[in-house]
Structures are given as C-alpha cells and as structure tokens.
Design a protein around this motif. Structure first.
Motif, short mmCIF file in Angstrom:
data_model
loop_
_atom_site.label_atom_id
_atom_site.label_comp_id
_atom_site.label_asym_id
_atom_site.label_seq_id
_atom_site.Cartn_x
_atom_site.Cartn_y
_atom_site.Cartn_z
N GLY A 1 -49.94 46.31 -11.18
CA GLY A 1 -48.64 45.31 -11.50
C GLY A 1 -47.59 45.43 -10.91
O GLY A 1 -46.44 44.74 -10.86
N ILE A 2 -47.67 46.24 -10.01
CA ILE A 2 -46.16 46.48 -9.03
C ILE A 2 -46.33 45.34 -8.03
O ILE A 2 -47.18 45.10 -7.31
CB ILE A 2 -46.10 47.94 -8.47
N PRO B 1 -56.59 30.99 -11.48
CA PRO B 1 -55.07 30.19 -11.55
C PRO B 1 -55.10 29.58 -10.19
O PRO B 1 -55.47 30.04 -9.11
CB PRO B 1 -54.26 31.46 -11.91
N SER C 1 -49.97 43.20 -18.26
CA SER C 1 -51.00 43.85 -19.60
C SER C 1 -51.26 45.33 -18.90
O SER C 1 -52.09 45.81 -19.47
CB SER C 1 -52.01 43.15 -19.93
N ASN C 2 -50.96 45.59 -17.70
CA ASN C 2 -51.61 46.81 -17.06
C ASN C 2 -51.37 48.00 -17.99
O ASN C 2 -50.13 48.26 -18.42
CB ASN C 2 -50.95 47.02 -15.74
N LEU D 1 -58.03 36.04 -17.46
CA LEU D 1 -57.03 35.28 -18.27
C LEU D 1 -57.79 34.36 -19.17
O LEU D 1 -58.50 33.35 -18.56
CB LEU D 1 -55.95 34.58 -17.63
N LYS E 1 -46.80 37.30 -6.32
CA LYS E 1 -47.77 38.42 -6.23
C LYS E 1 -47.71 38.93 -5.03
O LYS E 1 -47.95 38.54 -3.72
CB LYS E 1 -48.97 38.37 -6.67
N GLN F 1 -48.44 31.75 -7.93
CA GLN F 1 -49.51 31.62 -8.71
C GLN F 1 -49.19 30.79 -10.03
O GLN F 1 -47.84 31.32 -10.65
CB GLN F 1 -50.41 32.76 -8.83
N GLU F 2 -49.85 29.87 -10.57
CA GLU F 2 -49.45 29.29 -11.58
C GLU F 2 -49.47 30.15 -13.02
O GLU F 2 -50.34 31.18 -12.84
CB GLU F 2 -50.38 28.07 -12.07
N TYR F 3 -48.33 30.35 -13.73
CA TYR F 3 -48.34 31.27 -14.90
C TYR F 3 -49.18 30.59 -15.99
O TYR F 3 -48.88 29.58 -16.52
CB TYR F 3 -46.75 31.46 -15.17
N ILE F 4 -49.91 31.66 -16.41
CA ILE F 4 -51.00 31.18 -17.65
C ILE F 4 -50.34 31.99 -18.82
O ILE F 4 -50.64 32.76 -19.40
CB ILE F 4 -52.47 31.71 -17.41
N VAL G 1 -45.80 32.81 -10.95
CA VAL G 1 -45.99 34.25 -10.86
C VAL G 1 -45.92 34.44 -9.35
O VAL G 1 -46.61 33.63 -8.48
CB VAL G 1 -47.39 34.65 -11.52
N LYS H 1 -55.96 40.33 -2.06
CA LYS H 1 -56.00 39.66 -3.18
C LYS H 1 -56.19 38.05 -2.91
O LYS H 1 -57.18 37.28 -3.62
CB LYS H 1 -54.67 39.65 -4.02
N VAL I 1 -45.66 42.25 -8.95
CA VAL I 1 -46.05 41.03 -9.53
C VAL I 1 -44.81 40.50 -10.60
O VAL I 1 -44.26 41.24 -11.43
CB VAL I 1 -47.33 41.08 -10.54
N ASP J 1 -54.84 40.18 -21.09
CA ASP J 1 -56.01 39.84 -20.35
C ASP J 1 -57.43 40.46 -20.58
O ASP J 1 -57.24 41.48 -21.62
CB ASP J 1 -55.74 39.93 -18.64
N MET K 1 -58.45 36.63 -12.47
CA MET K 1 -57.26 36.93 -11.81
C MET K 1 -57.33 38.06 -10.54
O MET K 1 -57.04 37.96 -9.49
CB MET K 1 -56.55 37.74 -12.83
P1 ADP Z 1 -52.29 44.22 -10.24
O1 ADP Z 1 -53.43 44.15 -9.51
O2 ADP Z 1 -51.16 44.78 -9.77
O3 ADP Z 1 -52.64 44.67 -11.57
P2 ADP Z 1 -52.55 41.65 -11.27
O4 ADP Z 1 -52.56 39.99 -10.65
O5 ADP Z 1 -53.81 42.24 -11.91
O6 ADP Z 1 -51.97 42.77 -10.55
O7 ADP Z 1 -51.12 41.32 -12.32
C1 ADP Z 1 -50.75 42.18 -13.20
C2 ADP Z 1 -50.74 41.61 -14.90
O8 ADP Z 1 -49.89 40.46 -14.78
C3 ADP Z 1 -51.94 41.28 -15.03
O9 ADP Z 1 -53.08 42.11 -15.62
C4 ADP Z 1 -51.69 40.01 -16.26
O10 ADP Z 1 -51.43 40.46 -17.46
C5 ADP Z 1 -50.38 39.45 -15.64
N1 ADP Z 1 -50.52 38.21 -14.80
C6 ADP Z 1 -51.05 38.29 -13.76
N2 ADP Z 1 -50.95 36.83 -12.98
C7 ADP Z 1 -50.83 35.99 -14.06
C8 ADP Z 1 -50.79 34.77 -14.09
N3 ADP Z 1 -51.15 33.89 -13.20
N4 ADP Z 1 -50.51 34.05 -15.47
C9 ADP Z 1 -50.06 35.35 -16.32
N5 ADP Z 1 -50.33 36.43 -16.49
C10 ADP Z 1 -50.43 37.21 -15.20
#
Ligand code: ADP
Length: 301
Positions: free
Chosen positions: A148-149, A115, A212-213, A250, A141, A177-180, A139, A100, A151, A187, A259
C-alpha cells in the motif's frame, strides 16, 4: 523430496509453515538465504554455491522472494531452473508480477476485468490522462510499491494534477487508475494453487482509510466468493504464469476487477482467517507436479 525454500529469514511465518508442512509429509526441507546463494554460470554444469559448498540433489524450490530483492532472487531462482530443479513459481513469472503495469498489460490481453488504468510520461499529457480514467476521484500508484505504500487517493482534479506532476518531477514512474469507490475500502484476496482457488478472505480497510492492506491496519474476514470471482482469479494467475498466487480483486458494480497478482502471497493472514492448511496444500502441489527439468520457460523472458 528434497525441497529448497528460498527465504531471507527462516523465522518468518510463511517460511516456518512451509518447512513444517514439508517435514510433516516426510520431505527434507532446506531454507536457503537467497542473498547468500551465489552462482557459477558455467556451460553444461550450472551450479549454486551456499556457504562454501555446492547445492545438490534438490527436487523442487519454493521461492519466497521479497520485493526489495527481486532482481537477485530471480537470478538465483533462474539458476535453480537451469539445473533442472522444479520451481513452485517460475522466475520469469515472478519478475513479470513485480511490475504492476506489465502485469495489467498481460491481464488485459486475456480480457480479465481491470480498473481503467493510464500511464504517461510527459506532464503535458496529464489533463487527458486524468480524463481517460474518468476524472477524479482517482488512484495514483507508484509502479513498484508494495503493502500500500505509494498508493494515493486523489479526491479532486486539482489534487490529482499536482500529485502526478510531483511524481513525474521526481522521475518516479506511476500509473493512474479509476477509483472503485463502491468496493467500500474492501478487497478480496483469492489464494490460487494450480487451477483452484483454495482459500479466500475479505480485507477491510481501517476507518478513514481506503487501502485494505493488513500492514495498513486492514482487518481480514471469511468470505464466500462468486463463481465469476473464482474464475477471474484462476485466469489471472494463469495469465501471469503463476502456479501459486494471491490475486487481489475489487468488487465493482460491473463485476470483479483484478488489482494485483502477488507471486509470494503471505500465509499468515489467510491461514488464520480460513483455518486451512495452505502450506500443506502447496507441498501437495509439489508432490504432484515437481518433475526434473519441467519448467515452461527455462528462464526465457
Ligand atoms: P500494494 O501492492 O502496494 O498493496 P495495491 O494496488 O494492492 O498496492 O493497493 C493497495 C490497496 O488500495 C488495495 O488493497 C485496495 O484496498 C486499495 N486500492 C488500490 N487500487 C484501488 C482502486 N483502483 N480503487 C479502490 N481501491 C483501490
């Protein structure tokens, strides 16, 4: 054409659909269990053996490599590339996309919206790291997590400090990461094939969840994306060197932020939501582009 599908399980939806779509268009489709393909890395005549016999005569290979077998899967794919078989996505691009942090670095080089993201090694740097990404909420990660595991949303500075410390203590690499928040737990998954977004869906997190996974209970719906989102997704896939990609975006107050760029995007959610024959479009892409020996990198990192 004779097309290999590298997949651990022929019964998976995406694998089945690709086989079906290929056969419908008159191609010979062969599912190869990635972990059962073994290699002879000989000069001049590289080979892949499968169940006791060499694999021969393939025009293209569709990699469906799960995150847990990235290393072995990419080695098998690279061997196909050495043999001149055209890969839907190249091994080098897949291994890039699985890290990532590396992915975000490559995207930032191309000026793609992201982000704000920080990465550090020493616990001494945690306070400034948190400041750098704009403070809590933020956030965290795990670098190699999927679905989403790993995160985590930290609402306060104190929570963020202790979670980061805990991961560092466990020698687990993480990014911050900054939270959006304005994305509202949603997403957009843009499905890119070649230089087009061929389908897009919005994924909305379950109530009380920010991820949102679909595996975490998110629900998918149709969405019309903006021209800016479309061009962002195409540029992101291109920056990663992926011909087929699921680009997760996002919607922020200052435009689309990428993302993640997924190199083996699932077909089930997107085909069901949009009603489009994504598998068929992928096969058509191979029909147009698969040429013997035509890989950009030939396995070079
Ligand atoms: P994975 O690869 O495990 O799915 P992601 O980085 O896509 O991990 O994060 C999982 C979910 O978390 C995203 O689909 C999104 O909905 C939410 N998310 C991740 N990063 C952010 C962020 N910086 N701000 C807001 N929501 C986030």
């Amino acid at each position: 054409m004779k097309i290999a599908v590298l997949s651990r399980n022929p019964r998976l939806y995406s694998t089945q659909r690709l086989v079906e779509a290929g056969q419908q268009r008159g191609h010979e489709m062969v599912v190869i269990d990635t972990l059962r393909a073994y290699m002879n890395i000989a000069s001049h005549k590289p080979q892949i053996h499968y169940r006791g016999a060499p694999l021969e005569g393939f025009d293209a290979v569709i990699p469906r490599i799960g995150a847990s077998i990235t290393f072995y899967g990419c080695a098998v794919l690279r061997q196909f590339e050495m043999m001149g078989v055209f890969p839907l996505n190249e091994s080098v691009a897949i291994s890039r996309s699985r890290d990532k942090l590396r992915s975000l670095q490559l995207l930032s080089r191309k000026g793609i919206g992201l982000p704000i993201t920080g990465f550090a090694h020493s616990p001494d740097d945690i306070p400034d790291l948190i400041q750098m990404v704009g403070g809590a909420p933020l956030v965290i990660k795990v670098l190699e997590g999927t679905q989403g595991i790993g995160v985590v949303l930290c609402e306060t500075q104190k929570a963020a400090e202790s979670v980061i410390e805990a991961f560092m203590g466990l020698k687990q690499d993480i990014m911050v990461q900054e939270y959006i928040g304005e994305a509202g737990g949603a997403d957009i998954r843009c499905f890119v094939v070649g230089d087009k977004v061929i389908a897009a869906m919005k994924r909305q997190a379950a109530p009380g969840e920010f991820r949102s996974n679909l595996h975490r209970g998110g629900t998918a719906s149709l969405i019309k994306i903006t021209p800016e989102e479309r061009s962002t997704a195409i540029r992101a896939a291109k920056a990663m060197g992926l011909s087929v990609a699921g680009v997760d975006i996002l919607r922020s107050n200052h435009g689309p932020l990428v993302m993640e760029v997924n190199s083996s995007p699932g077909l089930e959610g997107i085909e069901e939501t949009t009603g489009r024959d994504i598998a068929g479009i992928i096969i058509q892409y191979l029909e147009k582009n698969a040429e013997h020996g035509l890989t950009r990198t030939r396995g070079r990192g």
